[in-house]
Write a protein that holds these residues in place. Structure first.
Motif, mmCIF file in Angstrom:
data_model
loop_
_atom_site.group_PDB
_atom_site.id
_atom_site.type_symbol
_atom_site.label_atom_id
_atom_site.label_comp_id
_atom_site.label_asym_id
_atom_site.label_seq_id
_atom_site.Cartn_x
_atom_site.Cartn_y
_atom_site.Cartn_z
ATOM 1 N N HIS A 122 0.963 -1.201 0.053
ATOM 2 C CA HIS A 122 0.045 0.058 0.056
ATOM 3 C C HIS A 122 0.915 1.310 0.045
ATOM 4 O O HIS A 122 2.111 1.344 0.834
ATOM 5 C CB HIS A 122 -0.874 -0.092 1.275
ATOM 6 C CG HIS A 122 -1.835 -0.984 1.402
ATOM 7 N ND1 HIS A 122 -2.455 -1.447 0.220
ATOM 8 C CD2 HIS A 122 -2.362 -1.818 2.598
ATOM 9 C CE1 HIS A 122 -3.351 -2.553 0.604
ATOM 10 N NE2 HIS A 122 -3.130 -2.597 1.734
ATOM 11 N N GLY A 123 0.428 2.420 -0.766
ATOM 12 C CA GLY A 123 1.113 3.581 -0.563
ATOM 13 C C GLY A 123 0.615 4.227 0.676
ATOM 14 O O GLY A 123 -0.247 3.777 1.378
ATOM 15 N N ARG A 124 1.294 5.376 0.790
ATOM 16 C CA ARG A 124 0.931 6.327 2.000
ATOM 17 C C ARG A 124 0.195 7.356 1.628
ATOM 18 O O ARG A 124 0.169 7.906 0.666
ATOM 19 C CB ARG A 124 2.289 6.823 2.477
ATOM 20 C CG ARG A 124 2.479 7.714 3.575
ATOM 21 C CD ARG A 124 3.749 8.297 3.901
ATOM 22 N NE ARG A 124 3.605 9.521 4.646
ATOM 23 C CZ ARG A 124 4.585 10.329 5.287
ATOM 24 N NH1 ARG A 124 5.862 9.681 4.989
ATOM 25 N NH2 ARG A 124 4.629 11.393 5.926
ATOM 26 N N LEU A 125 -0.749 7.643 2.504
ATOM 27 C CA LEU A 125 -1.796 8.735 2.396
ATOM 28 C C LEU A 125 -1.668 9.727 3.567
ATOM 29 O O LEU A 125 -1.482 9.380 4.466
ATOM 30 C CB LEU A 125 -3.276 8.228 2.343
ATOM 31 C CG LEU A 125 -3.876 7.257 1.474
ATOM 32 C CD1 LEU A 125 -4.988 6.553 1.687
ATOM 33 C CD2 LEU A 125 -3.542 8.099 0.138
ATOM 34 N N ASP A 126 -1.231 11.171 3.168
ATOM 35 C CA ASP A 126 -1.316 11.975 3.719
ATOM 36 C C ASP A 126 -2.180 13.166 3.653
ATOM 37 O O ASP A 126 -2.624 13.734 2.372
ATOM 38 C CB ASP A 126 0.180 12.811 3.823
ATOM 39 C CG ASP A 126 0.932 11.809 4.263
ATOM 40 O OD1 ASP A 126 1.087 11.434 5.553
ATOM 41 O OD2 ASP A 126 2.179 11.750 3.587
ATOM 42 N N ARG A 127 -2.933 13.618 4.717
ATOM 43 C CA ARG A 127 -4.071 14.644 4.592
ATOM 44 C C ARG A 127 -3.370 16.162 4.695
ATOM 45 O O ARG A 127 -2.916 16.270 5.944
ATOM 46 C CB ARG A 127 -5.127 14.577 5.514
ATOM 47 C CG ARG A 127 -6.440 15.163 5.234
ATOM 48 C CD ARG A 127 -7.230 14.426 4.169
ATOM 49 N NE ARG A 127 -8.598 14.969 4.014
ATOM 50 C CZ ARG A 127 -9.285 14.789 2.718
ATOM 51 N NH1 ARG A 127 -8.785 14.162 1.891
ATOM 52 N NH2 ARG A 127 -10.497 15.354 2.673
ATOM 53 N N LEU A 128 -3.400 16.917 3.952
ATOM 54 C CA LEU A 128 -2.840 18.123 3.809
ATOM 55 C C LEU A 128 -3.986 19.419 3.739
ATOM 56 O O LEU A 128 -5.070 19.132 3.173
ATOM 57 C CB LEU A 128 -1.839 18.597 2.796
ATOM 58 C CG LEU A 128 -0.858 17.336 2.720
ATOM 59 C CD1 LEU A 128 0.364 17.500 1.363
ATOM 60 C CD2 LEU A 128 -0.086 17.188 4.001
ATOM 61 N N ARG A 129 -3.529 20.601 4.276
ATOM 62 C CA ARG A 129 -4.461 21.719 3.969
ATOM 63 C C ARG A 129 -3.590 22.492 2.886
ATOM 64 O O ARG A 129 -2.410 23.130 3.266
ATOM 65 C CB ARG A 129 -4.640 22.458 5.204
ATOM 66 C CG ARG A 129 -5.420 21.794 6.193
ATOM 67 C CD ARG A 129 -6.808 21.579 5.858
ATOM 68 N NE ARG A 129 -7.363 22.874 6.248
ATOM 69 C CZ ARG A 129 -8.702 23.135 5.900
ATOM 70 N NH1 ARG A 129 -9.468 22.454 5.328
ATOM 71 N NH2 ARG A 129 -9.297 24.375 6.517
ATOM 72 N N LEU A 130 -4.371 23.183 1.961
ATOM 73 C CA LEU A 130 -3.775 24.188 0.964
ATOM 74 C C LEU A 130 -4.519 25.515 1.087
ATOM 75 O O LEU A 130 -5.628 25.741 0.837
ATOM 76 C CB LEU A 130 -4.089 23.498 -0.405
ATOM 77 C CG LEU A 130 -3.603 24.712 -1.526
ATOM 78 C CD1 LEU A 130 -1.967 24.727 -1.470
ATOM 79 C CD2 LEU A 130 -4.087 23.811 -2.964
ATOM 80 N N ALA A 131 -3.674 26.476 1.776
ATOM 81 C CA ALA A 131 -4.417 27.852 1.789
ATOM 82 C C ALA A 131 -4.130 28.510 0.482
ATOM 83 O O ALA A 131 -2.704 28.777 0.154
ATOM 84 C CB ALA A 131 -3.622 28.532 2.962
ATOM 85 N N SER A 132 -4.938 28.854 -0.286
ATOM 86 C CA SER A 132 -4.718 29.630 -1.324
ATOM 87 C C SER A 132 -4.915 31.125 -1.568
ATOM 88 O O SER A 132 -6.182 31.607 -1.276
ATOM 89 C CB SER A 132 -5.541 29.052 -2.678
ATOM 90 O OG SER A 132 -5.533 29.792 -3.861
ATOM 91 N N ARG A 133 -3.939 31.922 -1.805
ATOM 92 C CA ARG A 133 -4.102 33.343 -1.973
ATOM 93 C C ARG A 133 -4.626 33.748 -3.358
ATOM 94 O O ARG A 133 -5.396 34.574 -3.023
ATOM 95 C CB ARG A 133 -2.812 34.179 -1.774
ATOM 96 C CG ARG A 133 -2.126 34.107 -0.327
ATOM 97 C CD ARG A 133 -1.054 34.946 -0.152
ATOM 98 N NE ARG A 133 0.177 34.162 -1.088
ATOM 99 C CZ ARG A 133 1.543 34.593 -1.179
ATOM 100 N NH1 ARG A 133 1.676 35.737 -0.525
ATOM 101 N NH2 ARG A 133 2.373 33.882 -1.832
ATOM 102 N N ARG A 134 -4.368 32.979 -4.224
ATOM 103 C CA ARG A 134 -5.201 33.153 -5.335
ATOM 104 C C ARG A 134 -6.719 33.031 -5.343
ATOM 105 O O ARG A 134 -7.154 33.955 -5.978
ATOM 106 C CB ARG A 134 -4.475 32.362 -6.613
ATOM 107 C CG ARG A 134 -5.070 32.336 -7.976
ATOM 108 C CD ARG A 134 -4.830 33.481 -8.736
ATOM 109 N NE ARG A 134 -3.461 33.373 -8.833
ATOM 110 C CZ ARG A 134 -2.646 34.693 -9.611
ATOM 111 N NH1 ARG A 134 -3.513 35.524 -10.137
ATOM 112 N NH2 ARG A 134 -1.382 34.443 -10.053
ATOM 113 N N LEU A 135 -6.886 32.063 -4.703
ATOM 114 C CA LEU A 135 -8.518 31.688 -4.753
ATOM 115 C C LEU A 135 -9.302 32.358 -3.324
ATOM 116 O O LEU A 135 -10.407 32.592 -3.171
ATOM 117 C CB LEU A 135 -8.861 30.346 -4.846
ATOM 118 C CG LEU A 135 -8.294 29.654 -5.946
ATOM 119 C CD1 LEU A 135 -8.456 27.907 -5.881
ATOM 120 C CD2 LEU A 135 -9.353 30.083 -7.310
ATOM 121 N N GLY A 136 -8.322 32.938 -2.377
ATOM 122 C CA GLY A 136 -8.819 33.232 -1.080
ATOM 123 C C GLY A 136 -9.641 32.295 -0.211
ATOM 124 O O GLY A 136 -10.646 32.456 0.303
#
Length: 540
Positions: free
Chosen positions: A295-309
């Protein structure tokens, strides 16, 4: 001759031509070939009357054939008063249709130019016989049930058999590569609609007489694979077309007699769909692959976008034994990431494909949509969303995974609006994204305010480009994705058009059509096929 014989002779003569001789009429030129066919010749200005031989309420069909000359044709009453104009200066032929109002109505023919004519009248259809024919029942089983009900039978045995066999009802057709598929529902009061399936617009099931059986049959390719729900007693109310259409969501649920629920772990029947997989449907081996592979590895991340606000979740998948320095590693960026984990087991699919060696290692970034309204703003041709992918998501990936993908090994992918977003973002940033895997892409879309001549905006952009975009493209659509609104073309048609435009520009493109509709059960197989087409071991 006896009186009965005289009456019979008069009755037989009634439909024949009654030629009222005028100074311009040529009775010697008259021709009679039967009770419903007659003709003759008329000099210019001459007239003739034809009895209809029909009763009030009869439906009458006929034809005037002009062999030479020109004729006016009218319907008149017994006093010769015109009732209906049927044709002016007819030079060759003309047909007419009429429901008889009175027994003394006649056809009146007038020669605008002298010539020869013929009138043929079909046998009239009496009012008592003017009723709709029995509905055509392509399913032999439903036809047999209809006959049984007409003899006083009931539906108990039918439903017991359907519970034993499972639904939809699948029967042989006229060719070995087709099947008669009948969707069934039981006991609705007002209506039943098919949500999904092979229909193009929430097709309605019909009720079999006054029974508790609702049905709709289709002739489908034996390669069909699709998901559907049944929506009984959909609310009907005074509202906009859109409001009335989405009301189907209030009752749409899994088919209770279908034995293939999908996803199997859905929380309730409204979140669950039902599968139809015919015997020749293409296999989806990777969706059902052995879970024992690494199995591969899964990581949950947060992406804060200044472009989209805004800020969103993304899921980063790294394959087992991931080596960020490996040159052939592929980066897959897939939109609607939450759905592609809830409905489609993307990590398991990638695990199995990589372990089997059919594709090289793949790093996947599954990008969530915040909500439906935001999705509808971000995915369709939004340059800010494309810039977010190139200028914010890729740097985040480099810093998190230590992985810098080559554009030629990077693919944008999605379905519906996600397929559209993959194509438009790659066109805007080909220096970052060299591949597109579009599943049922919404290429009918164009920006608000686009003139009629600018419809199919993406195909227009490609066609107008001075240089072919440096992309490799995999396009796929379902053969049942044919519904258009009369203004925009369908998903199937616009995918075909975009394929043709890309090929004309010299772009590397692979295009596939599947016997399916607009659903994730198809896309879980399309995703695998697209990755093999773009990055399989036999690809550069």
């Amino acid at each position: 001759m006896s009186r009965p014989m005289i009456r019979r002779a008069l009755t037989l003569m009634l439909p024949l031509l009654v030629l009222l001789a005028t100074p311009a009429a040529d009775a010697a030129g008259m021709r009679e070939t039967g009770a419903r066919e007659t003709g003759g010749t008329l000099a210019t200005g001459g007239t003739a009357l034809v009895h209809l031989g029909a009763a009030p309420g009869d439906y009458l069909r006929g034809r005037l054939t002009v062999e030479s000359g020109r004729f006016d044709l009218d319907l008149v009453d017994g006093a010769g008063v015109p009732l209906r104009h049927l044709g002016s200066s007819i030079p060759t032929a003309g047909s007419f249709h009429h429901v008889v109002g009175a027994a003394d109505e006649r056809l009146r023919l007038r020669a605008v130019e002298a010539g020869r004519w013929r009138i043929d009248l079909d046998p009239p259809i009496p009012a008592a016989l003017q009723r709709a024919p029995e509905p055509e029942l392509p399913s032999p089983t439903i036809a047999a049930l209809a006959r049984d009900l007409a003899r006083g039978g009931d539906t108990a045995g039918f439903w017991a058999e359907m519970a034993r066999r499972g639904t939809p009802l699948v029967e042989p057709a006229d060719r070995p590569d087709r099947r008669i598929v009948t969707f069934l529902a039981r006991g609705a009061r007002r209506n039943v609609r098919l949500f999904g399936g092979p229909g193009t617009g929430h097709d309605e099931l019909e009720r079999l007489g006054l029974s508790d059986v609702w049905y709709r049959s289709y002739l489908l390719p034996s390669e069909t694979r699709l998901a559907y729900q049944l929506a009984p007693d959909v609310p009907e109310f005074d509202g906009t077309a859109r409001e009335r259409r989405v009301a189907v969501l209030a009752t749409a649920a899994a088919d209770p007699l279908n034995r293939h629920p999908w996803p199997a772990d859905a929380p309730d029947i409204w979140a669950r769909e039902s599968l139809l997989v015919l015997d020749d449907a293409p296999a989806q081996p990777w969706a059902d692959a052995d879970a024992s592979v690494p199995h591969g590895r899964l990581d949950r991340l947060r992406l804060a976008s200044r472009r989209l606000g805004n800020t969103r979740d993304i899921t980063l998948y790294r394959p087992a034994g991931f080596d960020p320095a490996r040159a052939d590693t592929v980066l897959l960026i897939l939109f609607d990431g939450r759905e592609y984990q809830r409905k489609v087991p993307v990590p398991r699919i990638l695990d199995a494909m990589i372990a089997a060696g059919v594709i090289p290692p793949v790093v996947a970034v599954l990008v969530d949509s915040l909500d439906q309204d935001t999705r509808g703003r971000e995915l369709p041709g939004n340059p800010d969303f494309a810039d977010m992918l190139a200028e914010e998501l890729l740097p985040m990936l480099r810093s998190t995974a230590g992985f810098t993908p080559h554009p030629a090994r990077t693919v944008l992918s999605g379905s519906s609006f996600g397929g559209l977003a993959a194509m438009t973002a790659a066109l805007r940033h080909p220096e970052a994204f060299g591949n597109v895997l579009a599943m049922s892409g919404s290429f009918w879309w164009s920006p608000p305010g686009t003139p009629e001549t600018g419809r199919e905006w993406v195909a227009g952009r490609v066609a107008a480009a001075t240089m072919p975009p440096p992309l490799r493209v995999f396009l796929a659509a379902g053969i049942y994705e044919t519904s258009g609104d009369g203004v925009t073309a369908s998903i199937l048609d616009t995918n075909r058009h975009l394929r043709d435009v890309l090929m004309a520009k010299g772009v590397w493109v692979r295009h596939r059509e599947y016997a399916t509709g607009h659903d994730y059960v198809a896309w879980q197989g399309v995703l695998s096929d697209g990755l093999v087409a773009l990055f399989g071991r036999d690809q550069p």
